[in-house]
Structure formats: structure tokens, C-alpha cells
Motif scaffolding. Sequence first.
Motif, PDB file in Angstrom:
ATOM      1  N   ASP A 120       0.758  -1.054  -0.055  1.00 13.57           N
ATOM      2  CA  ASP A 120       0.012  -0.006  -0.095  1.00 13.57           C
ATOM      3  C   ASP A 120       0.782   1.293  -0.073  1.00 13.57           C
ATOM      4  O   ASP A 120       0.312   2.246  -0.262  1.00 13.57           O
ATOM      5  CB  ASP A 120      -0.830   0.152   1.225  1.00 13.57           C
ATOM      6  N   PHE A 121       2.220   1.179   0.450  1.00 18.51           N
ATOM      7  CA  PHE A 121       3.011   2.447   0.414  1.00 18.51           C
ATOM      8  C   PHE A 121       4.501   1.818   0.399  1.00 18.51           C
ATOM      9  O   PHE A 121       4.852   0.644   1.255  1.00 18.51           O
ATOM     10  CB  PHE A 121       2.717   2.921   1.865  1.00 18.51           C
ATOM     11  N   ILE A 122       5.378   2.500  -0.240  1.00 19.48           N
ATOM     12  CA  ILE A 122       6.686   2.343  -0.203  1.00 19.48           C
ATOM     13  C   ILE A 122       7.336   3.624   0.346  1.00 19.48           C
ATOM     14  O   ILE A 122       7.289   4.780  -0.200  1.00 19.48           O
ATOM     15  CB  ILE A 122       7.219   1.964  -1.567  1.00 19.48           C
ATOM     16  N   ALA A 123       8.228   3.551   1.413  1.00 22.92           N
ATOM     17  CA  ALA A 123       8.806   4.746   1.774  1.00 22.92           C
ATOM     18  C   ALA A 123      10.559   4.568   1.703  1.00 22.92           C
ATOM     19  O   ALA A 123      11.178   3.246   1.753  1.00 22.92           O
ATOM     20  CB  ALA A 123       8.695   5.101   3.147  1.00 22.92           C
ATOM     21  N   LEU A 124      11.141   5.483   0.922  1.00 15.70           N
ATOM     22  CA  LEU A 124      12.578   5.507   0.755  1.00 15.70           C
ATOM     23  C   LEU A 124      12.983   6.524   1.786  1.00 15.70           C
ATOM     24  O   LEU A 124      12.867   7.926   1.874  1.00 15.70           O
ATOM     25  CB  LEU A 124      12.990   6.049  -0.622  1.00 15.70           C
ATOM     26  N   PRO A 125      13.868   6.121   2.714  1.00 14.85           N
ATOM     27  CA  PRO A 125      14.471   6.862   3.891  1.00 14.85           C
ATOM     28  C   PRO A 125      15.668   7.770   3.712  1.00 14.85           C
ATOM     29  O   PRO A 125      16.282   7.618   2.578  1.00 14.85           O
ATOM     30  CB  PRO A 125      14.801   5.863   4.979  1.00 14.85           C
ATOM     31  N   GLY A 126      15.845   8.637   4.377  1.00 13.48           N
ATOM     32  CA  GLY A 126      16.727   9.486   4.475  1.00 13.48           C
ATOM     33  C   GLY A 126      18.426   8.765   4.817  1.00 13.48           C
ATOM     34  O   GLY A 126      18.150   7.707   5.480  1.00 13.48           O
ATOM     35  N   GLY A 127      19.351   9.416   4.578  1.00 14.49           N
ATOM     36  CA  GLY A 127      20.594   8.821   4.826  1.00 14.49           C
ATOM     37  C   GLY A 127      21.603   9.281   3.961  1.00 14.49           C
ATOM     38  O   GLY A 127      21.481  10.534   3.366  1.00 14.49           O
ATOM     39  N   PHE A 128      22.547   8.391   3.853  1.00 13.86           N
ATOM     40  CA  PHE A 128      23.846   8.658   2.548  1.00 13.86           C
ATOM     41  C   PHE A 128      24.138   7.231   1.866  1.00 13.86           C
ATOM     42  O   PHE A 128      25.074   6.798   2.137  1.00 13.86           O
ATOM     43  CB  PHE A 128      25.022   9.147   3.747  1.00 13.86           C
ATOM     44  N   SER A 129      23.096   7.031   1.301  1.00 11.80           N
ATOM     45  CA  SER A 129      23.161   5.674   0.755  1.00 11.80           C
ATOM     46  C   SER A 129      24.391   5.731  -0.018  1.00 11.80           C
ATOM     47  O   SER A 129      24.809   6.689  -0.831  1.00 11.80           O
ATOM     48  CB  SER A 129      22.009   5.394  -0.314  1.00 11.80           C
ATOM     49  N   TYR A 130      25.138   4.453  -0.077  1.00  8.81           N
ATOM     50  CA  TYR A 130      26.341   4.509  -0.769  1.00  8.81           C
ATOM     51  C   TYR A 130      27.490   5.616  -0.723  1.00  8.81           C
ATOM     52  O   TYR A 130      28.236   6.087  -1.542  1.00  8.81           O
ATOM     53  CB  TYR A 130      26.085   4.298  -2.255  1.00  8.81           C
ATOM     54  N   GLY A 131      27.372   6.096   0.619  1.00  2.00           N
ATOM     55  CA  GLY A 131      28.427   7.347   0.876  1.00  2.00           C
ATOM     56  C   GLY A 131      28.292   8.226   0.022  1.00  2.00           C
ATOM     57  O   GLY A 131      29.465   9.083   0.039  1.00  2.00           O
ATOM     58  N   ASP A 132      26.954   8.563  -0.579  1.00  3.12           N
ATOM     59  CA  ASP A 132      26.689   9.587  -1.479  1.00  3.12           C
ATOM     60  C   ASP A 132      27.798   9.521  -2.532  1.00  3.12           C
ATOM     61  O   ASP A 132      28.116  10.484  -3.318  1.00  3.12           O
ATOM     62  CB  ASP A 132      26.774  11.244  -0.804  1.00  3.12           C
ATOM     63  N   TYR A 133      28.449   8.354  -2.851  1.00  3.37           N
ATOM     64  CA  TYR A 133      29.561   8.332  -4.123  1.00  3.37           C
ATOM     65  C   TYR A 133      28.708   8.790  -5.541  1.00  3.37           C
ATOM     66  O   TYR A 133      27.606   8.562  -5.601  1.00  3.37           O
ATOM     67  CB  TYR A 133      29.742   6.696  -4.333  1.00  3.37           C
ATOM     68  N   LEU A 134      29.723   9.191  -6.200  1.00  2.99           N
ATOM     69  CA  LEU A 134      29.286   9.998  -7.422  1.00  2.99           C
ATOM     70  C   LEU A 134      28.097  11.298  -7.458  1.00  2.99           C
ATOM     71  O   LEU A 134      28.652  12.347  -7.675  1.00  2.99           O
ATOM     72  CB  LEU A 134      28.587   8.956  -8.640  1.00  2.99           C
ATOM     73  N   ARG A 135      27.031  11.028  -6.891  1.00  4.64           N
ATOM     74  CA  ARG A 135      26.131  12.099  -6.560  1.00  4.64           C
ATOM     75  C   ARG A 135      25.019  11.422  -5.414  1.00  4.64           C
ATOM     76  O   ARG A 135      24.954  10.302  -5.604  1.00  4.64           O
ATOM     77  CB  ARG A 135      25.328  12.730  -7.824  1.00  4.64           C
ATOM     78  N   SER A 136      24.572  12.302  -4.745  1.00  4.95           N
ATOM     79  CA  SER A 136      23.773  11.727  -3.686  1.00  4.95           C
ATOM     80  C   SER A 136      22.498  11.124  -4.460  1.00  4.95           C
ATOM     81  O   SER A 136      21.999  11.863  -5.117  1.00  4.95           O
ATOM     82  CB  SER A 136      23.210  12.998  -2.803  1.00  4.95           C
ATOM     83  N   GLY A 137      22.338   9.870  -3.951  1.00  8.34           N
ATOM     84  CA  GLY A 137      21.033   9.107  -4.441  1.00  8.34           C
ATOM     85  C   GLY A 137      21.579   8.334  -5.698  1.00  8.34           C
ATOM     86  O   GLY A 137      20.687   7.433  -6.182  1.00  8.34           O
ATOM     87  N   ALA A 138      22.554   8.702  -6.268  1.00  6.60           N
ATOM     88  CA  ALA A 138      22.868   8.425  -7.681  1.00  6.60           C
ATOM     89  C   ALA A 138      23.166   6.783  -7.809  1.00  6.60           C
ATOM     90  O   ALA A 138      22.572   6.160  -8.606  1.00  6.60           O
ATOM     91  CB  ALA A 138      24.193   8.883  -8.241  1.00  6.60           C
TER      92      ALA A 138
END
Lengths: 82, 225
Positions: free
Chosen positions: B46-64
Motif C-alpha cells: 500500500d505504501f513504499i518509503a525511501l528513507p534519509g541517510g547517505f546511501s552508498y556514501g553519496d558516491y558520484l552524486r547523492s542518491g545516484a
Amino acid sequence: MKVRVLVRLKPGVLDPQGRAVHHALEGLGFGGVKDVRIGRVIEMDVADDTSDEALDNMCRKLLANMVIEDYVVEKPGQGEPA
Amino acid sequence: MAFRAAVITFPGSNCDRDMAVAIEKVSGVPALRVWHGDAELPHRLDFIALPGGFSYGDYLRSGAMAARSPIMRAVVQAAESGVPVLGVCNGFQVLTEAGLLPGALMRNAGQNFICRTVPLTVESNQSLFTSAYEAGEVIRIPVAHHDGNFFADEATLDRIEGEGRVAFRYAEPCNGSRRDIAGILNASGNVLGMMPHPERAIEDALGGHDGCRLFESVVGSLVAA
């Protein structure tokens, strides 16, 4: 084949990082700096038969964010990009 | 039927647990936890949430990097089939990088990491994420980000404004975002990305509860549907 990709913010997109570095250069006494913009260099070693199209796709799909960035692919034997 | 929500965890996510706590507090049902390397989502979400943080250490670009992880293919499919998707902070960055939302999140104009509670104007309550708010209401939600400076070209900005897709705006300048945009919706209205953290504003002991109504809106929209 060694390939260099230069990823840079598009003209007109504000570069706060470049602006801060510009100010720092001025703070160190370097005059005559008109503008500073910061980009990223990505060096890749790819198969010799990698097509230009494949390299473009790598840039568009991952290496650059086309909303804010441009890229230049530099291949061996080519001069420095403009 | 019980509310089925999933929280995606990438390597470097750090608000995933807070997000799960907020969802359970409001819906009464524990959220399912999904790892970035999973190829499939739990069924009937019913719902999907993508949380905050520093995924993959912000490598390349944040979220990339997170945007190209295996689970995101499934999230994109789910979003296109109409499942409500919320991306907060790094989750917003992931949604833009994945092409689910327009624009990009650049380094804050002042170069500083900004970590404080900010006033937000609810621009529209005509979305499944904002229906429990009053349009024009000012709420207080914390931000904590280095790359929250929303950028899109003028034509894109005019289009999303014209289509009523600005969900939240900073009530005072925050990070240099174009037109003070803090959160935007996709064209279908089932994907919301926002830099402020509603999951950090769910009870007064945490400094405020203005974030609760976002989750109440989502839960309420599904009960009503």
C-alpha cells in the motif's frame, strides 16, 4: 583504451562550491581570478572496441546527471576538450 | 485489510528505522523492511518509503548509486502502477536520480549542512500525502541535509507549479532551492519527494508532531479507496 570523462555543471547552473573556492583564492591574495567552476574527472579503462554510443550511454545513464550537468568524453589521441 | 508498507534500506541509510517507527505509530501495523539488493518487493504493498541517510556514501552524486540498485527497478514499476511512494531527504534524491521525479538536488547554496526545524507551507492538500493538512497551513518539520538545493529549469518549474505538484515550500529561504521548493509530486500524484523529515516530527517529545498528518493522509487515502 583509457578514456577520460569530464562532468561539469551546465552553464548557468550556480556552483556554490566553485564560488567558495573562488573566494578562498582571493583570500590567499591571488588576483585576477574571474570565475571558478568545479567538475569531476572520471577515468575508465574500457575495451578497445567500446563504441562512442556506449560511452555516451554510460554518461547519460549514470556518470552525469543530465538535469544539471554536461559531459565530455576524451579518448586517446584527442586533444583537451574545449 | 492491514496496511502494508515497506521501508527500503540502502547501505548508508540512517533514517529507515525512524521511518518504520512513524509508519507503525500512525497505521498500527509494523512496516516491512526491504534490503536494497532484493530484486522484488513484498506483494500487495500500500505504501513504499525511501528513507534519509547517505546511501552508498553519496558516491558520484547523492542518491545516484541507490537509484540504480536492484530494488529500485521494482520500486519504479510499483510507482508506475500507482503504489504511493514517499522519498524523504536522501530518498528524494534517489527518486530524482531514478527519474520518478523531475529536477535535481544540488549542494546547499550556503555550502553548509543544515540541521534545524524549519517552517514549511503546505502548498496543496489535494494529494494523498497532504489531505490531512489545510492548504496554506504552515507546519514545522526538521531538515538535515547538505544537498537539498532543488534545481530544475524554468520550464520544468513552471510546469510543476502549473500542475499543482509543489506539495511543500520553505516558508523562509532554507538552502537556495528554486522557488523555495521543499517537496514535489509526480504527474500522477502518487510519488512525493521532500527534503524535510516528517518521520522526525511524530511526537512532541521529538520537538513536534506536524509530520504525523502526512502518514495519516496516506493511511486515510487507502481506507477511503
